[in-house]
Design a protein around this motif. Structure first.
Motif, PDB file in Angstrom:
ATOM      1  N   ILE A 237      77.281  56.890  23.958  1.00  0.00           N
ATOM      2  CA  ILE A 237      76.905  57.107  25.352  1.00  0.00           C
ATOM      3  C   ILE A 237      76.004  55.971  25.834  1.00  0.00           C
ATOM      4  N   THR A 238      75.080  55.533  24.992  1.00  0.00           N
ATOM      5  CA  THR A 238      74.183  54.439  25.343  1.00  0.00           C
ATOM      6  C   THR A 238      74.974  53.158  25.584  1.00  0.00           C
TER       7      THR A 238
ATOM      8  N   LEU B 202      77.431  49.287  29.416  1.00  0.00           N
ATOM      9  CA  LEU B 202      78.597  48.575  29.936  1.00  0.00           C
ATOM     10  C   LEU B 202      78.842  48.899  31.403  1.00  0.00           C
ATOM     11  N   LEU B 203      78.616  50.151  31.793  1.00  0.00           N
ATOM     12  CA  LEU B 203      78.812  50.539  33.179  1.00  0.00           C
ATOM     13  C   LEU B 203      77.750  49.943  34.101  1.00  0.00           C
ATOM     14  N   LEU B 204      76.528  49.813  33.605  1.00  0.00           N
ATOM     15  CA  LEU B 204      75.441  49.309  34.433  1.00  0.00           C
ATOM     16  C   LEU B 204      75.367  47.785  34.459  1.00  0.00           C
TER      17      LEU B 204
END
Length: 108
Positions: free
Chosen positions: A4-5, A10-12
């Motif tokens: 999740i981290t 990657l999304l941010l």
């Protein structure tokens, strides 16, 4: 939790690019009547680019004359024929030729 981290990271994370009118082909309402090869060659020389620019033209069967620029690169491996859209003023956007000159190619 580790997955999740990484996913959130990657999304941010992102990237950005700086685009100006000198870095892409644009359209102008009034096409130029005469190419300014001297200005184009001066821009190439000021950018320390050894490619040589010259004018080319082609008359169609309908009698329409198409005008353009030939960019000759002494280290060319290929030839590229690039058809820009009808209103691009090559003389005033000649910095696009600086980008093409980075390729090991002749560009017409």
């Amino acid at each position: 939790m580790k997955t999740i981290t990484i996913l959130l990271f990657l999304l941010l994370s992102g990237c950005s690019a700086n685009y100006t009118t000198e870095s892409f082909v644009y359209q102008d309402e009034q096409p130029e009547k005469q190419l300014n090869i001297t200005k184009i060659q001066t821009d190439l020389t000021e950018a320390k680019i050894s490619a040589v620019a010259s004018a080319v033209s082609l008359t169609t069967e309908d009698g329409i004359t198409l005008r353009g620029v030939k960019l000759i690169n002494k280290d060319a491996l290929v030839n590229i024929v690039f058809f820009s859209a009808n209103g691009m003023k090559i003389s005033s956007s000649s910095k696009i030729l600086n980008k093409f000159s980075l390729l090991p190619a002749n560009v017409i």
